[in-house]
Write an enzyme that holds these catalytic residues in place. Structure first.
Site, mmCIF file in Angstrom:
data_model
loop_
_atom_site.group_PDB
_atom_site.id
_atom_site.type_symbol
_atom_site.label_atom_id
_atom_site.label_comp_id
_atom_site.label_asym_id
_atom_site.label_seq_id
_atom_site.Cartn_x
_atom_site.Cartn_y
_atom_site.Cartn_z
ATOM 1 N N LYS A 72 0.694 -0.817 0.306
ATOM 2 C CA LYS A 72 0.223 0.144 -0.619
ATOM 3 C C LYS A 72 1.008 0.999 -0.151
ATOM 4 O O LYS A 72 0.292 1.841 0.659
ATOM 5 C CB LYS A 72 -1.033 0.402 0.930
ATOM 6 N N GLY A 74 1.960 2.414 -3.193
ATOM 7 C CA GLY A 74 2.112 2.830 -4.524
ATOM 8 C C GLY A 74 2.124 1.451 -5.177
ATOM 9 O O GLY A 74 3.003 1.192 -7.164
ATOM 10 N N THR A 75 2.686 -0.024 -5.184
ATOM 11 C CA THR A 75 2.620 -1.046 -5.740
ATOM 12 C C THR A 75 1.866 -0.803 -7.321
ATOM 13 O O THR A 75 2.998 -1.264 -8.312
ATOM 14 C CB THR A 75 2.442 -1.989 -4.595
ATOM 15 N N THR A 76 0.872 -0.878 -7.358
ATOM 16 C CA THR A 76 0.424 -1.245 -8.774
ATOM 17 C C THR A 76 1.003 -0.103 -9.591
ATOM 18 O O THR A 76 1.044 -0.374 -11.169
ATOM 19 C CB THR A 76 -1.118 -0.760 -8.343
ATOM 20 N N TRP A 77 0.639 0.953 -8.873
ATOM 21 C CA TRP A 77 1.596 1.850 -10.148
ATOM 22 C C TRP A 77 2.729 2.126 -10.670
ATOM 23 O O TRP A 77 2.912 2.325 -11.081
ATOM 24 C CB TRP A 77 1.266 3.184 -9.283
ATOM 25 N N HIS A 136 7.332 -8.337 -1.609
ATOM 26 C CA HIS A 136 6.829 -7.702 -0.763
ATOM 27 C C HIS A 136 8.501 -7.605 0.417
ATOM 28 O O HIS A 136 7.574 -6.990 1.584
ATOM 29 C CB HIS A 136 5.644 -7.514 0.211
ATOM 30 N N ARG A 158 6.414 5.199 1.451
ATOM 31 C CA ARG A 158 5.679 6.403 1.542
ATOM 32 C C ARG A 158 5.126 6.284 2.981
ATOM 33 O O ARG A 158 5.303 6.093 3.701
ATOM 34 C CB ARG A 158 4.608 6.280 0.993
ATOM 35 N N SER A 166 -4.172 3.663 2.828
ATOM 36 C CA SER A 166 -4.380 2.826 2.683
ATOM 37 C C SER A 166 -4.573 1.158 2.891
ATOM 38 O O SER A 166 -5.214 0.394 2.406
ATOM 39 C CB SER A 166 -2.773 3.384 1.436
ATOM 40 N N GLY A 288 -4.180 7.077 -3.799
ATOM 41 C CA GLY A 288 -2.583 7.868 -3.322
ATOM 42 C C GLY A 288 -3.265 9.087 -2.989
ATOM 43 O O GLY A 288 -1.823 9.714 -3.090
#
Length: 320
Positions: A72, A74-77, A136, A158, A166, A288
């Site tokens: 959480k 911004g991993t997907t981004w 992770h 972050r 998040s 986010g």
């Protein structure tokens, strides 16, 4: 019947475990809700087999690019960004880009949560070079083959307050916890959260990036969001595939930034429905907003985290 006596974890190394002993080993670990504690960190119990298999079997290539993050942040981004940057010469037509029809987690698969969790020794030969994977795990628990290789690691962290908010939304959307916001926050402060303690996770990569800046690049989510194109160029430079002056003149950096933006990706059908790794796909897309924590935290909560991080990060040079 258990094939291992209760004290086996004291005298049997994890790399000696056979697949049929994983269950016994995992069940011997301390637990808190859906998490199991392993070597000082907390992991979702259902992914522990993948963690153990990944540690035991993964063989890094010198050309590998590994994206490491706590959850959480911004991993997907970042998965979308790395895939687009690394593979940009193969996908010049953005109207036919793989990100339009594939969730970023499919294009940059998890080694610990997916590939090695599905199979003891997955076949990774189909991945073209450079192989692009994610995980992770904290740096301290990565396989020796990664630590000993020259493969590149891109790490994202972050502000812990926004990270927690998040994380809370993610747990709620997936029905993973029955704890209240306050209870989940207290556990986070105690280090009991997915792949936490958060501060130990961040510090493990931060220290490595200071010692080996040519191998580990640490990025801060807030800076990446504030100046995406600047950091896209920095990432490409680090990975050995810098943007050419011609690419920049054609606006490729800006095009990739738009393609990978939350507003664009979150509206694609592939990211709005169904499940990814047995979790709701839409739960991976939470806007986010920097500083959103102020809408959730009491002054006491904010002060509590401030005190923890002042203590943990004092003298490290790491700031939020």
């Amino acid at each position: 019947m258990s094939t291992l006596d209760p004290s086996f974890s004291q005298h049997l190394q994890e790399d000696e475990l056979t697949p049929d002993q994983y269950g016994d080993f995992v069940s011997s670990l301390p637990t808190a809700g859906f998490l199991s504690q392993y070597r000082g960190f907390w992991f979702p119990t259902r992914f522990m087999q993948g963690v153990l298999s990944f540690q035991k079997h993964f063989q890094a290539y010198e050309t590998d690019i590994l994206m490491m993050t706590p959850p959480k942040v911004g991993t997907t981004w970042l998965k979308a960004i790395l895939f687009a940057i690394v593979n940009r010469k193969h996908h010049l037509d953005l109207q036919k880009h793989p990100l339009l029809t594939n969730n970023p987690h499919i294009l940059v698969p998890y080694l610990d949560l997916h590939l090695y969790n599905k199979k003891e020794v997955p076949d990774l030969t189909s991945f073209s070079s450079p192989r692009l994977f994610s995980a992770h795990l904290p740096y301290t628990l990565l396989p020796t083959s990664i630590k000993d290789s020259m493969c590149k690691i891109v790490y994202l962290y972050r502000n812990p307050k926004d990270t927690f908010v998040s994380l809370w939304h993610f747990l709620e959307k997936n029905g993973t916890t029955t704890d209240s916001f306050e209870e989940t926050f207290d556990k986070f402060c105690q280090g009991v959260s997915m792949f936490g303690p958060y501060w130990d996770h961040v510090l493990s990569y931060w220290k490595e990036s200071l010692e080996k800046p040519q191998r580990v690049l640490c990025l801060r989510y807030e800076e990446l969001k504030e100046r995406p194109t600047t950091h896209f160029k920095r990432i490409a430079e680090f990975l050995g595939c810098p943007f050419s002056s011609e690419e920049e003149a054609k606006g490729m950096v800006n095009d990739i930034s738009k393609l990978c933006s939350f507003d664009y990706l979150s509206k694609l059908e592939v990211n709005k429905s169904g499940t990814t790794h047995n979790m709701k796909t839409e739960s991976f897309f939470h806007r986010g907003e920097v500083g959103d924590w102020v809408n959730y935290f009491t002054p006491q909560m904010s002060e509590k985290l401030d005190d923890i991080f002042k203590e943990k990060f004092h003298g490290t040079g790491l700031t939020f």
